[in-house]
Design a protein around this motif. Sequence first.
Motif, PDB file in Angstrom:
ATOM      1  N   ALA A 172      39.116 -66.860 -14.770  1.00 14.97           N
ATOM      2  CA  ALA A 172      40.196 -66.663 -13.941  1.00 14.97           C
ATOM      3  C   ALA A 172      40.416 -65.370 -13.052  1.00 14.97           C
ATOM      4  CB  ALA A 172      41.630 -66.677 -14.706  1.00 14.97           C
ATOM      5  N   GLY A 173      39.437 -64.400 -13.012  1.00 15.78           N
ATOM      6  CA  GLY A 173      39.638 -63.423 -12.283  1.00 15.78           C
ATOM      7  C   GLY A 173      40.233 -62.090 -12.806  1.00 15.78           C
ATOM      8  N   ARG A 174      40.708 -62.317 -14.125  1.00 21.74           N
ATOM      9  CA  ARG A 174      41.468 -61.147 -14.847  1.00 21.74           C
ATOM     10  C   ARG A 174      40.520 -60.416 -15.616  1.00 21.74           C
ATOM     11  NH1 ARG A 174      44.791 -65.825 -15.571  1.00 21.74           N
ATOM     12  NH2 ARG A 174      44.078 -65.900 -17.627  1.00 21.74           N
ATOM     13  N   LEU A 175      40.950 -58.934 -15.589  1.00 21.40           N
ATOM     14  CA  LEU A 175      40.199 -58.158 -16.460  1.00 21.40           C
ATOM     15  C   LEU A 175      40.025 -58.555 -17.918  1.00 21.40           C
ATOM     16  CD1 LEU A 175      41.748 -54.724 -15.120  1.00 21.40           C
ATOM     17  CD2 LEU A 175      39.503 -55.460 -14.871  1.00 21.40           C
ATOM     18  N   ALA A 176      38.816 -58.329 -18.546  1.00 22.61           N
ATOM     19  CA  ALA A 176      38.526 -58.695 -20.050  1.00 22.61           C
ATOM     20  C   ALA A 176      38.331 -57.459 -20.728  1.00 22.61           C
ATOM     21  CB  ALA A 176      37.760 -59.816 -20.065  1.00 22.61           C
ATOM     22  N   GLU A 177      37.175 -56.634 -20.346  1.00 18.53           N
ATOM     23  CA  GLU A 177      36.853 -55.780 -21.084  1.00 18.53           C
ATOM     24  C   GLU A 177      35.668 -54.992 -20.362  1.00 18.53           C
ATOM     25  OE1 GLU A 177      35.671 -56.954 -24.854  1.00 18.53           O
ATOM     26  OE2 GLU A 177      33.642 -57.919 -24.182  1.00 18.53           O
ATOM     27  N   SER A 178      35.177 -53.990 -20.774  1.00 24.16           N
ATOM     28  CA  SER A 178      33.693 -53.539 -20.165  1.00 24.16           C
ATOM     29  C   SER A 178      32.602 -54.195 -20.995  1.00 24.16           C
ATOM     30  CB  SER A 178      33.701 -51.986 -20.068  1.00 24.16           C
ATOM     31  OG  SER A 178      33.092 -51.605 -21.424  1.00 24.16           O
ATOM     32  N   SER A 179      31.433 -53.706 -20.588  1.00 27.02           N
ATOM     33  CA  SER A 179      30.256 -54.190 -21.133  1.00 27.02           C
ATOM     34  C   SER A 179      30.256 -53.860 -22.554  1.00 27.02           C
ATOM     35  CB  SER A 179      28.920 -53.859 -20.484  1.00 27.02           C
ATOM     36  OG  SER A 179      28.478 -52.631 -20.670  1.00 27.02           O
ATOM     37  N   VAL A 180      30.754 -52.591 -23.163  1.00 25.75           N
ATOM     38  CA  VAL A 180      30.744 -52.132 -24.426  1.00 25.75           C
ATOM     39  C   VAL A 180      31.957 -51.925 -25.075  1.00 25.75           C
ATOM     40  CG1 VAL A 180      28.274 -51.653 -24.333  1.00 25.75           C
ATOM     41  CG2 VAL A 180      29.930 -50.055 -23.859  1.00 25.75           C
ATOM     42  N   ALA A 181      33.225 -51.833 -24.228  1.00 27.48           N
ATOM     43  CA  ALA A 181      34.393 -51.222 -24.834  1.00 27.48           C
ATOM     44  C   ALA A 181      35.571 -52.050 -24.312  1.00 27.48           C
ATOM     45  CB  ALA A 181      34.397 -49.922 -24.256  1.00 27.48           C
ATOM     46  N   THR A 182      36.644 -51.821 -25.030  1.00 25.07           N
ATOM     47  CA  THR A 182      38.068 -52.250 -24.551  1.00 25.07           C
ATOM     48  C   THR A 182      38.638 -51.529 -23.481  1.00 25.07           C
ATOM     49  OG1 THR A 182      38.353 -52.830 -26.862  1.00 25.07           O
ATOM     50  CG2 THR A 182      40.370 -52.532 -25.599  1.00 25.07           C
ATOM     51  N   LEU A 183      39.278 -52.157 -22.606  1.00 20.09           N
ATOM     52  CA  LEU A 183      39.998 -51.321 -21.665  1.00 20.09           C
ATOM     53  C   LEU A 183      41.577 -51.306 -21.834  1.00 20.09           C
ATOM     54  CD1 LEU A 183      39.066 -53.397 -18.461  1.00 20.09           C
ATOM     55  CD2 LEU A 183      38.740 -50.787 -18.649  1.00 20.09           C
ATOM     56  N   PHE A 184      42.132 -49.989 -21.757  1.00 16.40           N
ATOM     57  CA  PHE A 184      43.401 -49.775 -21.635  1.00 16.40           C
ATOM     58  C   PHE A 184      44.019 -49.113 -20.404  1.00 16.40           C
ATOM     59  CE2 PHE A 184      42.801 -49.914 -26.418  1.00 16.40           C
ATOM     60  CZ  PHE A 184      43.663 -50.518 -26.781  1.00 16.40           C
ATOM     61  N   LEU A 185      45.030 -49.672 -19.836  1.00 15.43           N
ATOM     62  CA  LEU A 185      45.485 -49.081 -18.452  1.00 15.43           C
ATOM     63  C   LEU A 185      46.802 -48.489 -18.980  1.00 15.43           C
ATOM     64  CD1 LEU A 185      43.375 -51.119 -17.761  1.00 15.43           C
ATOM     65  CD2 LEU A 185      44.687 -51.538 -15.764  1.00 15.43           C
ATOM     66  N   SER A 186      47.047 -47.306 -18.540  1.00 12.14           N
ATOM     67  CA  SER A 186      48.371 -46.581 -18.498  1.00 12.14           C
ATOM     68  C   SER A 186      49.006 -46.968 -17.149  1.00 12.14           C
ATOM     69  CB  SER A 186      48.238 -45.077 -18.903  1.00 12.14           C
ATOM     70  OG  SER A 186      49.657 -44.499 -18.703  1.00 12.14           O
ATOM     71  N   ILE A 187      49.981 -47.546 -17.011  1.00 11.76           N
ATOM     72  CA  ILE A 187      50.983 -47.822 -15.839  1.00 11.76           C
ATOM     73  C   ILE A 187      52.393 -47.746 -16.172  1.00 11.76           C
ATOM     74  CG2 ILE A 187      51.467 -49.604 -13.952  1.00 11.76           C
ATOM     75  CD1 ILE A 187      48.751 -51.062 -15.098  1.00 11.76           C
ATOM     76  N   GLY A 188      52.862 -46.674 -15.267  1.00 15.97           N
ATOM     77  CA  GLY A 188      54.405 -46.631 -15.333  1.00 15.97           C
ATOM     78  C   GLY A 188      54.690 -46.340 -16.814  1.00 15.97           C
ATOM     79  N   GLY A 189      54.058 -45.385 -17.690  1.00 17.19           N
ATOM     80  CA  GLY A 189      54.597 -45.194 -18.878  1.00 17.19           C
ATOM     81  C   GLY A 189      54.178 -46.109 -20.047  1.00 17.19           C
ATOM     82  N   ARG A 190      53.605 -47.361 -19.674  1.00 18.76           N
ATOM     83  CA  ARG A 190      53.263 -48.352 -20.686  1.00 18.76           C
ATOM     84  C   ARG A 190      51.370 -48.195 -20.979  1.00 18.76           C
ATOM     85  NH1 ARG A 190      55.135 -53.952 -18.548  1.00 18.76           N
ATOM     86  NH2 ARG A 190      54.615 -54.507 -20.685  1.00 18.76           N
TER      87      ARG A 190
END
Length: 268
Positions: A172-190
């Motif tokens: 669907a074009g959304r972020l899933a992960e990297s090739s070997v790691a989990t993604l975490f995004l810090s956005i507006g304190g979350r």
Amino acid sequence: MTIWLNGRLMPAAEARIDPADRGFTLGDGLFETIRIKDGVPRHLPLHLDRLGAGVGLLRLPLPYGAAELAAAMAALVEATGIADGVLRLTLSRGTGARGVLPPADAEPTLLMTAAPVAHMTTPVTAVIARCTRRNEHSPLSRLKSLNYLDSILARQEAAERGADEALLLNAAGRLAESSVATLFLSIGGRLLTPPLADGALPGIRRALVLERHGAEEAPLGPDDLVRADEVLLTNSLGLRPLVTVDGRPVGAGAAGPVLARLLADADL
């Protein structure tokens, strides 16, 4: 090098995997990568729970219980003398005749190896992979299966484009992960991470960050990388800041306070 194979320790040079093993011929199996710290496999119950879930889904035989696996790991760590490193557990269905359907009487192959490795904290540059996508509709997206070809293709693309790592989008074009790691995004304190329904692997450290550091699951797109204050990559071997994506800085383009807070958690 000492390894553990099917119930016993042995030199790696003496080990033999049958040429008809389905893990080799079909990728029919699972693996776990487990951090060793102070001579102890970290978060072992969580790793074994995930292995058990995969065994159940694939209907793989596993002839060892949790206590037996823990004892085998302890014996391997002692034999290798590795106090700080990584333990890899590889489980295949074992040998079988030609064809896709598994044999009814499968005898699994279980291999464990250990190696020294440094805890990874160095900054990462990444690209969004163009060559492949994560299939969030497949139950295999939730398993650490022996088929890592999507990640291999993505990582090869990253190297060709001068980056350390590749980020995988789902269908669907959304972020899933990297090739070997989990993604975490810090956005507006979350602190946000893609949900399992978007193709994220149920990582061990991912679960701990969700439980202990107030992180939340949320659908995320490539545009969210632009507005993120920090982006982190986490797996069992490290926590690393993602500083550029497709050549553009992420946040301040350097490690930030969220990473510092997580690194300060000695039990993470």
